[in-house]
Design an enzyme around this catalytic site. Structure first.
Site, PDB file in Angstrom:
ATOM      1  CB  CYS A 318     -16.467 -31.442 -12.744  1.00 27.07           C
ATOM      2  SG  CYS A 318     -15.928 -32.143 -14.092  1.00 27.07           S
ATOM      3  CD  GLU A 348     -17.797 -37.585  -8.057  1.00 24.21           C
ATOM      4  OE1 GLU A 348     -16.585 -37.357  -8.179  1.00 24.21           O
ATOM      5  OE2 GLU A 348     -18.374 -38.543  -8.518  1.00 24.21           O
ATOM      6  CB  SER A 442      -3.959 -36.968  -3.239  1.00 26.75           C
ATOM      7  OG  SER A 442      -4.307 -37.470  -4.579  1.00 26.75           O
ATOM      8  CB  SER A 486      -5.695 -32.000  -5.930  1.00 21.70           C
ATOM      9  OG  SER A 486      -5.125 -33.231  -5.468  1.00 21.70           O
TER      10      SER A 486
HETATM   11 FE1  F3S Z   1     -14.178 -33.653 -13.507  1.00 20.68          FE
HETATM   12 FE2  F3S Z   1     -12.946 -35.897 -13.930  1.00 20.68          FE
HETATM   13 FE3  F3S Z   1     -11.875 -34.060 -12.711  1.00 20.68          FE
HETATM   14  S1  F3S Z   1     -15.048 -35.609 -13.162  1.00 20.68           S
HETATM   15  S2  F3S Z   1     -13.229 -33.052 -11.669  1.00 20.68           S
HETATM   16  S3  F3S Z   1     -12.648 -33.921 -14.908  1.00 20.68           S
HETATM   17  S4  F3S Z   1     -11.504 -36.214 -12.246  1.00 20.68           S
END
Ligand code: F3S
Length: 504
Positions: A318, A348, A442, A486
């Site tokens: 991302c 992450e 989640s 998600s």
């Molecule tokens: Fe990126 Fe924010 Fe989603 S960091 S992956 S847009 S929760």
């Protein structure tokens, strides 16, 4: 209850494409009014009647029977008992339809048929006067438009794809002229109904337009789907990049960990040949195929190693996570100790810490912040995991601040999480029932559930449609739906569809 969706708008705005998609998404019938005009045009051509001879047109219409039949949800046009659907795309039929559709007797004849269809079943109908004349009591009216320049570009592309050599300024001029004609014709002129929503598709994809219409439709039924429910920008982007790799025929395709925390999506990708690796250690050493890095990102060592092994790397990290990588690299290089606030075991954060070119630590609790001991002259840079709780981040920063280090604080919490939570809270305040859709595993869905439950006592955690069976939905209940980052859109739509059927 009339659940018709009426979509009107100028030529080239994408009405029929959108109407077909929306009807598919809702399981409704799509009524192609253009095909009806073409059917009558065919009748005129077969009888050798010019549209200019209005008396002859009136006469032939009396003895002409036009019916619609649906086979597997596909509209078939029946002219005097004959299925003529396959003849309607001919150019001469289209030309005659564009001329004869302006005639009052032609419009009157089809008006009855269109109104009967709208009364007999839920439909999505597109045209130029659906919301104003044909179904003025439609549940949802959309006026779909796009700028002349965008419509001209779309038409230009279509013609080029057909092997023609169009001239763009000429197309623009034609569109302007047609708009003018349609808006000023004496019978059923094109105009936006007062209670229609204006949707400008100039800067939107087909999916975005459909999504907007579906939300408006559910809203009209007392079912509000949160704007920020489901996939965030980063997850949507990662899934799209993986899908593009599949479409490009890259083989084999592996992802470093599940592409998102959703078993249904991961399974459907695996059915398309994607191999989900538990970690980098399970990667074969042959260097064949593509490896997709998911939105969480990885350390620079990992991508370098993959490329060194010969793999093609698709980096779906991302951009907001990439920004933290850049900060961590820059500030550690400048001599600051990196303090990452977040779960140190989260993928992450494992990736983020690997970008530090000096010492770094990760903490997640007030206790850890209090226990932290660094030299008095320490220079530190504090950043956060993208999905970390904003209030908790503030609390930890305050604790660290009391130690009076030379401290640089960069709040790297993602705005998407914030917006989703703020919106869910406001929605929960305004409805009678709240549904939070997502997996129990989640953490961001659990957080959403806690927020909603605190504001709306009638909040349910929905993992699958089975969880809805025990809930009673009254037709006058206002229902709010939100979902974790998600949760795919189709699952949110399935939940909304279930609620619609249960309510009405
Ligand atoms: Fe990126 Fe924010 Fe989603 S960091 S992956 S847009 S929760």
């Amino acid at each position: 209850m009339n659940q018709t969706i009426a979509i009107d708008g100028p030529a080239g705005a994408g009405k029929s494409t959108i109407a077909k998609r929306v009807s598919n998404m809702l399981g409704y019938h799509y009524v192609d009014t253009g095909a009806m005009y073409r059917t009558l045009a065919l009748a005129l051509l077969r009888a050798g009647i010019s549209e200019k001879d209005e008396e002859a047109v009136k006469k032939i219409l009396v003895s002409t029977e036009v019916r619609v039949r649906y086979e597997d949800s596909v509209q078939h046009m029946i002219l005097n008992g004959e299925d003529v659907t396959h003849l309607l795309r001919k150019e001469e039929v289209g030309d005659m339809a564009s001329r004869s559709s302006a005639l009052a007797p032609v419009r009157e004849k089809l008006l009855d048929l269109q109104q009967q269809l709208a009364e007999s079943m839920p439909v999505v109908m597109d045209g130029r006067d659906i919301g104003t004349v044909v179904v003025p009591d439609a549940l949802l009216k959309i006026y779909l438009t796009a700028s002349v320049a965008v419509r001209a570009q779309r038409r230009y592309k279509e013609l080029v794809e057909k092997g023609e050599t169009p001239v763009l300024p000429n197309i623009e001029a034609d569109i302007r002229e047609r708009d003018e004609r349609d808006m000023n014709r004496p019978i059923a002129p094109l105009r936006q109904a007062e209670d229609a929503y204006l949707v400008d598709s100039s800067d939107l994809t087909i999916e975005e337009v459909c999504d907007r219409i579906i939300r408006l439709f559910y809203g009209a039924l007392g079912i509000t789907i949160a704007e920020n429910a489901g996939f965030c920008f980063g997850v949507r982007r990662a899934v799209r990049m993986l899908e593009e790799s599949i479409e490009n025929g890259e083989k084999p395709i592996r992802t470093l960990g599940p592409i998102i925390h959703n078993e249904t999506v991961v399974r459907s990708m695996e059915e398309k040949g994607v191999i989900t690796l538990k970690d980098g250690a399970s990667l074969p050493t042959d260097g064949k195929g593509t490896v997709v890095i998911r939105s969480h990102g990885v350390g620079p060592d990992v991508s370098e190693k993959l490329r060194g092994m010969g793999y093609q790397v698709v980096d779906a990290t991302c951009p907001f996570v990439q920004k933290i990588h850049e900060i961590v690299r820059r500030e550690s290089k400048a001599g600051r100790l990196i303090i990452l606030i977040g779960d140190p075991a989260h993928p992450e954060n494992i990736g983020t810490l690997a970008w530090a070119e000096g010492p770094c630590i990760s903490i997640a609790s007030a206790e850890e912040a209090k226990a932290m001991k660094l030299p008095k002259d320490a220079r530190i840079c504090v950043v956060a995991q993208t999905t970390f709780d904003r209030e908790k981040f503030k609390e930890l920063v305050e604790i660290i601040g009391e130690k009076e280090y030379d401290m640089l604080v960069l709040n790297t919490i993602c705005h998407a999480t914030d917006m989703r939570q703020t919106e869910a809270a406001a929605l929960a305040d305004s409805v009678d029932m709240m549904l939070v859709v997502g997996s129990r595993s989640s953490s961001n869905t659990q957080k959403l559930y806690d927020i909603c439950k605190g504001r709306c006592a009638c909040t349910s955690y929905i993992q699958s449609l089975d969880d809805l069976v025990t809930i009673t939905f009254r037709s006058d209940s206002r229902v709010g739906i939100t979902a974790g980052a998600s949760t795919p859109n189709n699952i949110i739509q399935e939940v909304a569809g279930y609620v619609r059927r249960a309510k009405f």
